[in-house]
Design a protein around this motif. Structure first.
Motif, PDB file in Angstrom:
ATOM      1  N   THR A  83      60.379  14.610   5.589  1.00 42.26           N
ATOM      2  CA  THR A  83      60.759  15.234   6.849  1.00 42.26           C
ATOM      3  C   THR A  83      60.059  16.586   6.943  1.00 42.26           C
ATOM      4  N   LEU A  84      60.014  17.152   8.126  1.00 41.38           N
ATOM      5  CA  LEU A  84      59.483  18.512   8.249  1.00 41.38           C
ATOM      6  C   LEU A  84      60.350  19.439   7.419  1.00 41.38           C
ATOM      7  N   ASP A  85      59.744  20.444   6.842  1.00 41.30           N
ATOM      8  CA  ASP A  85      60.469  21.328   5.938  1.00 41.30           C
ATOM      9  C   ASP A  85      61.584  22.095   6.643  1.00 41.30           C
ATOM     10  N   ASP A  86      61.311  22.585   7.838  1.00 45.80           N
ATOM     11  CA  ASP A  86      62.347  23.303   8.583  1.00 45.80           C
ATOM     12  C   ASP A  86      61.958  23.408  10.054  1.00 45.80           C
ATOM     13  N   GLU A  87      62.797  24.053  10.826  1.00 42.91           N
ATOM     14  CA  GLU A  87      62.572  24.183  12.271  1.00 42.91           C
ATOM     15  C   GLU A  87      61.309  24.978  12.597  1.00 42.91           C
ATOM     16  N   HIS A  88      60.901  25.872  11.699  1.00 39.76           N
ATOM     17  CA  HIS A  88      59.678  26.648  11.958  1.00 39.76           C
ATOM     18  C   HIS A  88      58.489  25.717  12.152  1.00 39.76           C
ATOM     19  N   ILE A  89      58.386  24.693  11.345  1.00 40.57           N
ATOM     20  CA  ILE A  89      57.250  23.771  11.433  1.00 40.57           C
ATOM     21  C   ILE A  89      57.292  23.038  12.772  1.00 40.57           C
ATOM     22  N   HIS A  90      58.464  22.622  13.187  1.00 38.63           N
ATOM     23  CA  HIS A  90      58.641  21.980  14.499  1.00 38.63           C
ATOM     24  C   HIS A  90      58.141  22.910  15.610  1.00 38.63           C
ATOM     25  N   HIS A  91      58.539  24.175  15.548  1.00 32.35           N
ATOM     26  CA  HIS A  91      58.157  25.134  16.590  1.00 32.35           C
ATOM     27  C   HIS A  91      56.654  25.425  16.568  1.00 32.35           C
ATOM     28  N   ILE A  92      56.092  25.591  15.389  1.00 35.31           N
ATOM     29  CA  ILE A  92      54.648  25.858  15.288  1.00 35.31           C
ATOM     30  C   ILE A  92      53.863  24.680  15.853  1.00 35.31           C
ATOM     31  N   PHE A  93      54.243  23.481  15.461  1.00 34.59           N
ATOM     32  CA  PHE A  93      53.566  22.269  15.925  1.00 34.59           C
ATOM     33  C   PHE A  93      53.652  22.151  17.449  1.00 34.59           C
ATOM     34  N   ASN A  94      54.841  22.316  17.990  1.00 32.14           N
ATOM     35  CA  ASN A  94      55.030  22.174  19.431  1.00 32.14           C
ATOM     36  C   ASN A  94      54.438  23.333  20.228  1.00 32.14           C
ATOM     37  N   THR A  95      54.424  24.517  19.665  1.00 33.79           N
ATOM     38  CA  THR A  95      53.767  25.649  20.328  1.00 33.79           C
ATOM     39  C   THR A  95      52.267  25.391  20.430  1.00 33.79           C
ATOM     40  N   GLY A  96      51.677  24.846  19.378  1.00 33.67           N
ATOM     41  CA  GLY A  96      50.262  24.483  19.417  1.00 33.67           C
ATOM     42  C   GLY A  96      49.981  23.447  20.495  1.00 33.67           C
ATOM     43  N   LEU A  97      50.829  22.437  20.588  1.00 38.84           N
ATOM     44  CA  LEU A  97      50.674  21.418  21.625  1.00 38.84           C
ATOM     45  C   LEU A  97      50.794  22.020  23.023  1.00 38.84           C
ATOM     46  N   ASP A  98      51.802  22.884  23.200  1.00 37.85           N
ATOM     47  CA  ASP A  98      51.976  23.542  24.500  1.00 37.85           C
ATOM     48  C   ASP A  98      50.736  24.344  24.869  1.00 37.85           C
ATOM     49  N   HIS A  99      50.159  25.021  23.885  1.00 38.86           N
ATOM     50  CA  HIS A  99      48.973  25.847  24.134  1.00 38.86           C
ATOM     51  C   HIS A  99      47.795  25.011  24.592  1.00 38.86           C
ATOM     52  N   ILE A 100      47.532  23.901  23.908  1.00 37.19           N
ATOM     53  CA  ILE A 100      46.355  23.100  24.303  1.00 37.19           C
ATOM     54  C   ILE A 100      46.578  22.351  25.614  1.00 37.19           C
ATOM     55  N   ARG A 101      47.831  22.126  25.966  1.00 34.99           N
ATOM     56  CA  ARG A 101      48.130  21.440  27.221  1.00 34.99           C
ATOM     57  C   ARG A 101      48.136  22.404  28.401  1.00 34.99           C
ATOM     58  N   HIS A 102      48.202  23.701  28.139  1.00 29.87           N
ATOM     59  CA  HIS A 102      48.299  24.711  29.189  1.00 29.87           C
ATOM     60  C   HIS A 102      47.018  24.861  29.935  1.00 29.87           C
TER      61      HIS A 102
END
Length: 102
Positions: A83-102
């Motif tokens: 599993t992902l280690d913690d919520e930080h990894i979830h946020h980093i991953f999704n922030t990156g996705l949001d950035h490239i989709r922007h």
């Protein structure tokens, strides 16, 4: 925002660690694994089958991700689940996705 031009030794080390951390996101196999684990815990066999990645590649990348504390594992009966280690990894991953989709 203003950045300091000189960093003390501790900050330089932190920046190097940060660069190493972000370099882990530069491999499409690791990104596929992180994406799958963002949805649900999986064992290596499930990742191999669902992602179409060889077992060797999955295990190799999981070892790197685990060493960097991006993923963690636990035993569920005879299977090792990841599993992902913690919520930080979830946020980093999704922030990156949001950035490239922007």
């Amino acid at each position: 925002m203003k950045f300091e031009n000189s960093f003390d030794r501790a900050k330089e080390e932190e920046l190097e660690e940060l660069a190493d951390f972000f370099s882990l996101f530069a491999d499409s196999t690791r990104i596929k694994i992180l994406s799958a684990l963002d949805k649900a815990p999986l064992c290596a066999t499930d990742m191999e089958m669902s992602l179409g990645i060889s077992r060797t590649a999955v295990v190799h990348q999981l070892r790197k991700l685990k060493a960097a504390r991006l993923v963690k594992s636990y035993k569920e009966f005879r299977k090792t689940m990841y599993t992902l280690d913690d919520e930080h990894i979830h946020h980093i991953f999704n922030t990156g996705l949001d950035h490239i989709r922007h």
